[in-house]
Enzyme design. Structure first.
Site, PDB file in Angstrom:
ATOM      1  N   GLY A 162      43.896  27.112  49.645  1.00  0.00           N
ATOM      2  CA  GLY A 162      43.636  28.377  49.964  1.00  0.00           C
ATOM      3  C   GLY A 162      43.759  28.269  51.351  1.00  0.00           C
ATOM      4  O   GLY A 162      42.755  28.272  52.427  1.00  0.00           O
ATOM      5  N   ASN A 216      47.576  24.772  49.896  1.00  0.00           N
ATOM      6  CA  ASN A 216      48.086  26.308  49.194  1.00  0.00           C
ATOM      7  C   ASN A 216      49.404  26.511  48.141  1.00  0.00           C
ATOM      8  O   ASN A 216      50.115  25.227  48.405  1.00  0.00           O
ATOM      9  CB  ASN A 216      48.401  27.908  51.052  1.00  0.00           C
ATOM     10  CG  ASN A 216      48.407  28.796  50.689  1.00  0.00           C
ATOM     11  OD1 ASN A 216      47.036  29.404  50.687  1.00  0.00           O
ATOM     12  ND2 ASN A 216      49.268  29.497  50.383  1.00  0.00           N
ATOM     13  N   ARG A 217      48.923  27.537  48.151  1.00  0.00           N
ATOM     14  CA  ARG A 217      49.673  27.220  46.424  1.00  0.00           C
ATOM     15  C   ARG A 217      51.681  27.932  47.003  1.00  0.00           C
ATOM     16  O   ARG A 217      52.549  27.191  46.568  1.00  0.00           O
ATOM     17  CB  ARG A 217      50.179  28.745  45.913  1.00  0.00           C
ATOM     18  CG  ARG A 217      50.297  28.901  44.158  1.00  0.00           C
ATOM     19  CD  ARG A 217      49.662  29.491  43.846  1.00  0.00           C
ATOM     20  NE  ARG A 217      49.349  31.247  44.393  1.00  0.00           N
ATOM     21  CZ  ARG A 217      50.099  32.160  43.952  1.00  0.00           C
ATOM     22  NH1 ARG A 217      51.403  32.090  43.181  1.00  0.00           N
ATOM     23  NH2 ARG A 217      49.775  33.378  44.111  1.00  0.00           N
ATOM     24  N   VAL A 224      40.424  30.788  47.010  1.00  0.00           N
ATOM     25  CA  VAL A 224      41.509  31.900  46.856  1.00  0.00           C
ATOM     26  C   VAL A 224      40.671  33.120  46.668  1.00  0.00           C
ATOM     27  O   VAL A 224      39.525  33.196  45.336  1.00  0.00           O
ATOM     28  CB  VAL A 224      42.641  31.138  45.863  1.00  0.00           C
ATOM     29  CG1 VAL A 224      43.129  29.721  46.025  1.00  0.00           C
ATOM     30  CG2 VAL A 224      41.042  30.675  44.460  1.00  0.00           C
ATOM     31  N   ASN A 263      34.446  34.970  46.062  1.00  0.00           N
ATOM     32  CA  ASN A 263      33.826  36.349  45.611  1.00  0.00           C
ATOM     33  C   ASN A 263      34.047  35.893  44.108  1.00  0.00           C
ATOM     34  O   ASN A 263      34.145  37.070  43.665  1.00  0.00           O
ATOM     35  CB  ASN A 263      33.693  37.487  45.745  1.00  0.00           C
ATOM     36  CG  ASN A 263      33.325  37.723  46.771  1.00  0.00           C
ATOM     37  OD1 ASN A 263      31.818  37.256  47.595  1.00  0.00           O
ATOM     38  ND2 ASN A 263      33.509  38.736  47.506  1.00  0.00           N
ATOM     39  N   SER A 311      29.763  33.973  53.310  1.00  0.00           N
ATOM     40  CA  SER A 311      29.452  35.891  53.349  1.00  0.00           C
ATOM     41  C   SER A 311      30.089  35.841  55.178  1.00  0.00           C
ATOM     42  O   SER A 311      29.274  34.762  55.654  1.00  0.00           O
ATOM     43  CB  SER A 311      28.088  36.469  53.333  1.00  0.00           C
ATOM     44  OG  SER A 311      28.474  38.147  53.853  1.00  0.00           O
ATOM     45  N   LYS A 343      25.195  36.144  45.964  1.00  0.00           N
ATOM     46  CA  LYS A 343      26.391  36.931  46.591  1.00  0.00           C
ATOM     47  C   LYS A 343      26.987  38.118  46.305  1.00  0.00           C
ATOM     48  O   LYS A 343      27.220  39.048  46.310  1.00  0.00           O
ATOM     49  CB  LYS A 343      27.610  36.335  46.756  1.00  0.00           C
ATOM     50  CG  LYS A 343      28.598  36.389  47.266  1.00  0.00           C
ATOM     51  CD  LYS A 343      28.631  37.047  49.465  1.00  0.00           C
ATOM     52  CE  LYS A 343      29.593  37.237  50.365  1.00  0.00           C
ATOM     53  NZ  LYS A 343      30.273  38.072  49.214  1.00  0.00           N
ATOM     54  N   HIS A 381      24.022  40.397  47.159  1.00  0.00           N
ATOM     55  CA  HIS A 381      24.495  40.708  48.780  1.00  0.00           C
ATOM     56  C   HIS A 381      25.928  41.764  48.411  1.00  0.00           C
ATOM     57  O   HIS A 381      25.315  42.445  49.702  1.00  0.00           O
ATOM     58  CB  HIS A 381      24.481  39.478  49.410  1.00  0.00           C
ATOM     59  CG  HIS A 381      25.119  39.561  50.683  1.00  0.00           C
ATOM     60  ND1 HIS A 381      26.363  40.491  50.679  1.00  0.00           N
ATOM     61  CD2 HIS A 381      24.934  39.205  51.813  1.00  0.00           C
ATOM     62  CE1 HIS A 381      27.290  40.018  51.917  1.00  0.00           C
ATOM     63  NE2 HIS A 381      26.246  39.564  52.815  1.00  0.00           N
ATOM     64  N   ASN A 382      26.832  41.869  47.564  1.00  0.00           N
ATOM     65  CA  ASN A 382      27.763  42.420  48.137  1.00  0.00           C
ATOM     66  C   ASN A 382      27.225  44.438  47.863  1.00  0.00           C
ATOM     67  O   ASN A 382      27.425  44.971  48.529  1.00  0.00           O
ATOM     68  CB  ASN A 382      28.837  42.605  47.941  1.00  0.00           C
ATOM     69  CG  ASN A 382      30.268  41.634  48.460  1.00  0.00           C
ATOM     70  OD1 ASN A 382      29.641  40.485  49.001  1.00  0.00           O
ATOM     71  ND2 ASN A 382      31.035  41.314  47.886  1.00  0.00           N
ATOM     72  N   GLU A 430      24.443  45.503  50.987  1.00  0.00           N
ATOM     73  CA  GLU A 430      26.510  46.090  50.966  1.00  0.00           C
ATOM     74  C   GLU A 430      27.347  47.552  51.186  1.00  0.00           C
ATOM     75  O   GLU A 430      26.704  48.020  52.201  1.00  0.00           O
ATOM     76  CB  GLU A 430      27.425  44.615  50.965  1.00  0.00           C
ATOM     77  CG  GLU A 430      28.555  44.818  52.656  1.00  0.00           C
ATOM     78  CD  GLU A 430      29.385  43.873  52.131  1.00  0.00           C
ATOM     79  OE1 GLU A 430      28.822  42.470  52.429  1.00  0.00           O
ATOM     80  OE2 GLU A 430      30.921  44.326  51.599  1.00  0.00           O
ATOM     81  N   ARG A 447      32.551  55.974  46.477  1.00  0.00           N
ATOM     82  CA  ARG A 447      33.458  55.109  46.300  1.00  0.00           C
ATOM     83  C   ARG A 447      35.217  55.007  45.552  1.00  0.00           C
ATOM     84  O   ARG A 447      35.622  55.793  46.435  1.00  0.00           O
ATOM     85  CB  ARG A 447      33.708  53.069  47.159  1.00  0.00           C
ATOM     86  CG  ARG A 447      32.753  53.059  47.990  1.00  0.00           C
ATOM     87  CD  ARG A 447      33.300  51.834  48.088  1.00  0.00           C
ATOM     88  NE  ARG A 447      32.672  50.758  49.158  1.00  0.00           N
ATOM     89  CZ  ARG A 447      32.697  49.784  49.170  1.00  0.00           C
ATOM     90  NH1 ARG A 447      34.012  48.819  49.280  1.00  0.00           N
ATOM     91  NH2 ARG A 447      31.903  49.020  50.060  1.00  0.00           N
ATOM     92  N   ARG A 480      14.388  63.573  21.574  1.00  0.00           N
ATOM     93  CA  ARG A 480      14.969  62.139  20.258  1.00  0.00           C
ATOM     94  C   ARG A 480      14.423  62.684  19.436  1.00  0.00           C
ATOM     95  O   ARG A 480      15.518  62.418  18.332  1.00  0.00           O
ATOM     96  CB  ARG A 480      14.608  60.365  21.198  1.00  0.00           C
ATOM     97  CG  ARG A 480      15.656  60.579  22.293  1.00  0.00           C
ATOM     98  CD  ARG A 480      15.477  59.661  23.748  1.00  0.00           C
ATOM     99  NE  ARG A 480      15.947  58.065  22.544  1.00  0.00           N
ATOM    100  CZ  ARG A 480      14.532  57.163  22.220  1.00  0.00           C
ATOM    101  NH1 ARG A 480      13.699  57.628  22.285  1.00  0.00           N
ATOM    102  NH2 ARG A 480      15.595  56.498  21.035  1.00  0.00           N
ATOM    103  N   HIS A 537      13.882  59.405  16.417  1.00  0.00           N
ATOM    104  CA  HIS A 537      13.495  58.751  17.423  1.00  0.00           C
ATOM    105  C   HIS A 537      12.195  57.855  17.392  1.00  0.00           C
ATOM    106  O   HIS A 537      11.773  57.131  17.513  1.00  0.00           O
ATOM    107  CB  HIS A 537      14.103  58.259  18.285  1.00  0.00           C
ATOM    108  CG  HIS A 537      16.317  58.746  18.261  1.00  0.00           C
ATOM    109  ND1 HIS A 537      16.393  57.457  17.780  1.00  0.00           N
ATOM    110  CD2 HIS A 537      16.619  59.982  18.636  1.00  0.00           C
ATOM    111  CE1 HIS A 537      17.276  58.107  17.972  1.00  0.00           C
ATOM    112  NE2 HIS A 537      17.852  59.307  18.144  1.00  0.00           N
TER     113      HIS A 537
HETATM  114  C1  6PG Z   1      31.263  39.566  52.372  1.00  0.00           C
HETATM  115  C2  6PG Z   1      31.401  40.423  52.203  1.00  0.00           C
HETATM  116  C3  6PG Z   1      33.283  39.997  52.355  1.00  0.00           C
HETATM  117  C4  6PG Z   1      34.866  41.225  51.623  1.00  0.00           C
HETATM  118  C5  6PG Z   1      33.181  41.922  49.823  1.00  0.00           C
HETATM  119  C6  6PG Z   1      34.635  43.514  49.711  1.00  0.00           C
HETATM  120  O1  6PG Z   1      30.243  38.850  53.056  1.00  0.00           O
HETATM  121  O2  6PG Z   1      32.048  38.638  53.897  1.00  0.00           O
HETATM  122  O3  6PG Z   1      31.203  40.866  50.711  1.00  0.00           O
HETATM  123  O4  6PG Z   1      33.134  39.449  50.420  1.00  0.00           O
HETATM  124  O5  6PG Z   1      34.783  41.586  52.271  1.00  0.00           O
HETATM  125  O6  6PG Z   1      33.767  41.380  49.118  1.00  0.00           O
HETATM  126  O7  6PG Z   1      34.459  44.062  48.891  1.00  0.00           O
HETATM  127  P1  6PG Z   1      34.688  45.412  48.714  1.00  0.00           P
HETATM  128  O8  6PG Z   1      36.554  45.344  49.377  1.00  0.00           O
HETATM  129  O9  6PG Z   1      34.787  45.607  47.505  1.00  0.00           O
HETATM  130  O10 6PG Z   1      34.497  46.206  49.723  1.00  0.00           O
END
Ligand code: 6PG
Length: 463
Positions: free
Chosen positions: A9, A32-33, A73, A101, A127, A182, A185-186, A189, A285, A442, A448
């Site tokens: 990838g 890569n593909r 990928v 991810n 990340s 991870k 983590h996101n 984020e 979002r 309830r 309940h």
């Molecule tokens: C990281 C980011 C990375 C990516 C996200 C964006 O840790 O480097 O989190 O993995 O930028 O996947 O996610 P969204 O498109 O859902 O905002």
């Protein structure tokens, strides 16, 4: 000479990581593909460090045994395809690391399927975006320890550094632990970005501060306790202009998402762990993308413009406090979810190590992680909510956080994360909540049952 490692990838992350690995003295085969990307990559960066393979067979043959392959990928179908493609050419004892991810359940499925063929599979959260992949990402590997050991040396060399100069990589735990960490983590984020966006909105809509002044306020945030990668790059984003116009004013206010915030929230709901700051950010979002509806309703439901009661200088101080407390709560919610996942999935997570690995390279790296890490080092399996440090921070910042949320409400500014985190905190410090009424209702409509405060057992009301 055979290559030490193969990278499948050559998208943004794959090519940056391949260059990072090669820069540490390893020979790297790339595949890569679509072969054009390989040709482009080799033309641009090719020297004796790289071997650009045309077919999967020569890619595999070019690697030292046992073969080590890093897959970079997109998660889902592309990962599944790439795996099917490469596995048929591999031999027993070879090892694949998925650095995408990936959804943790997919990682666990791949681990089990490949195990039957004698292939070891490591699911590794990576990340830091392109810059991180190139100069030092934060790495969260999980799976069988043997799989980690195959990659340990290379990962240690390519990773970013934590606050004390150690590599931002550690074995996260069994099965899908790496991708689970991870994912969380996101989720954090998402919440971090949402609260920064809310701060920008408050300064713009209520105080109507000029754009450059808002930029300077964020710069100030970045130089204080709110110092973090995201605060820092928020200044970059605010600063950017096209002519005299801030680029930000030209960017459509519809946020995209690839799914990791959603997965974090789904997991939180499944395990019964409240993550309102994170989940609020996911909803925010989604709501941002309803642009047409919002535009229509904005005309139909106008709001009365009021002059703010608090001066902008005092409000900026409150905002800094609210963001700081909210940051702590974003991390706390992520960690509470990880604690529950650890029990549920038997990952054997090492919590202080997670907070150490997040100190460098990753998107949520922040100075606040120093204190959080210290607390978990002293009590690795204890909730941060119970620490005296946390309770002291709450006392320091609570009133500011309340004033920010109250100001937003009285001026009609939506807060998904800052507000949700305040309610989270208010609920946590309430020994009595109105859930007695929920239980009464309830029982009234569905028999309940409920517990009583004055005697043990399960009861029904004679409604
Ligand atoms: C990281 C980011 C990375 C990516 C996200 C964006 O840790 O480097 O989190 O993995 O930028 O996947 O996610 P969204 O498109 O859902 O905002």
């Amino acid at each position: 000479m055979a290559s030490h490692i193969g990278i499948m990838g050559l998208g943004t992350m794959g090519s940056a990581l391949a260059r990072n690995v090669a820069s540490r003295g390893y020979k790297v085969s790339v595949w890569n593909r679509s072969h054009e990307k390989v040709t482009e990559f080799i033309t641009k960066y090719g020297d004796q460090s790289f071997y650009g393979a045309e077919h999967i067979e020569d890619f595999v043959e070019s690697l030292d045994a046992p073969r080590k392959i890093i897959l970079l990928v997109p998660a889902g179908a592309a990962t599944e395809d790439a795996l099917q493609n490469v596995v048929r050419a591999l031999s027993e004892g070879d090892c694949i690391m998925d650095g995408g991810n990936a959804y943790f359940k997919d990682t666990e499925r791949f681990q089990n399927q490949l195990k039957e063929q004698g292939i070891v599979f490591l699911g590794c959260g990576v990340s830091g975006g392109e810059e991180g992949a190139l100069y030092g990402p934060s790495l969260m590997p999980g799976g069988e320890r043997q799989a980690f050991e195959y990659f340990e040396e290379i990962l240690g060399k390519i990773a970013a550094e934590d606050f004390s100069g150690k590599a931002c990589v550690a074995y996260m735990g069994k099965a899908g632990a790496g991708h689970y960490v991870k994912m969380v983590h996101n989720g954090i984020e998402y919440a971090e970005m949402q609260m920064l966006a809310e701060a920008y909105d408050l300064l713009k809509r209520i105080y109507k501060l000029p754009h450059d002044e808002i930029t300077e306020i964020f710069r100030g945030f970045d130089q204080g306790p709110l110092d973090s990668f995201l605060t820092h790059i928020a200044v970059d984003v605010l600063e950017k202009k096209e002519g005299a116009t801030p680029l930000l004013n030209l960017i459509m206010d519809k946020a995209g998402q690839k799914g990791t915030g959603l997965w974090t929230s789904q997991e939180a709901l499944t395990l019964g762990i409240p993550t309102p700051g994170i989940t609020g950010a996911v909803f925010a979002r989604g709501l941002s993308s309803l642009k047409d509806l919002r535009t229509e309703l904005a005309l139909k439901i106008p709001t009365q413009e009021l002059a703010p009661v608090i001066t902008s200088a005092d409000f900026v101080k409150d905002l800094e406090s609210a963001l700081y407390l909210s940051r702590i709560l974003n991390f706390v919610q992520g960690l509470e979810l990880l604690q529950a996942a650890n029990t549920e999935h038997h990952y054997e997570l090492n919590f202080p190590e997670i907070l150490r690995v997040w100190q460098g390279g990753c998107i949520i790296r922040a100075t606040a992680l120093k204190d959080l890490h210290e607390i978990l080092k002293q009590a690795p399996n204890e909730s941060i909510l119970k620490s005296t440090w946390f309770q002291k921070k709450v006392q320091e910042h609570f009133q500011s956080h309340r004033r920010v949320v109250a100001t937003a409400a009285s001026h009609g500014v939506p807060l998904f994360t800052l507000n949700a985190n305040l309610s989270y905190l208010e609920a946590l410090r309430s020994s009595v909540l109105p859930a007695n009424l929920i239980q009464g209702l309830r029982d009234r409509f569905g028999a309940h049952g409920f517990e009583r405060v004055d005697e043990p057992g399960n009861f029904h009301g004679q409604w």
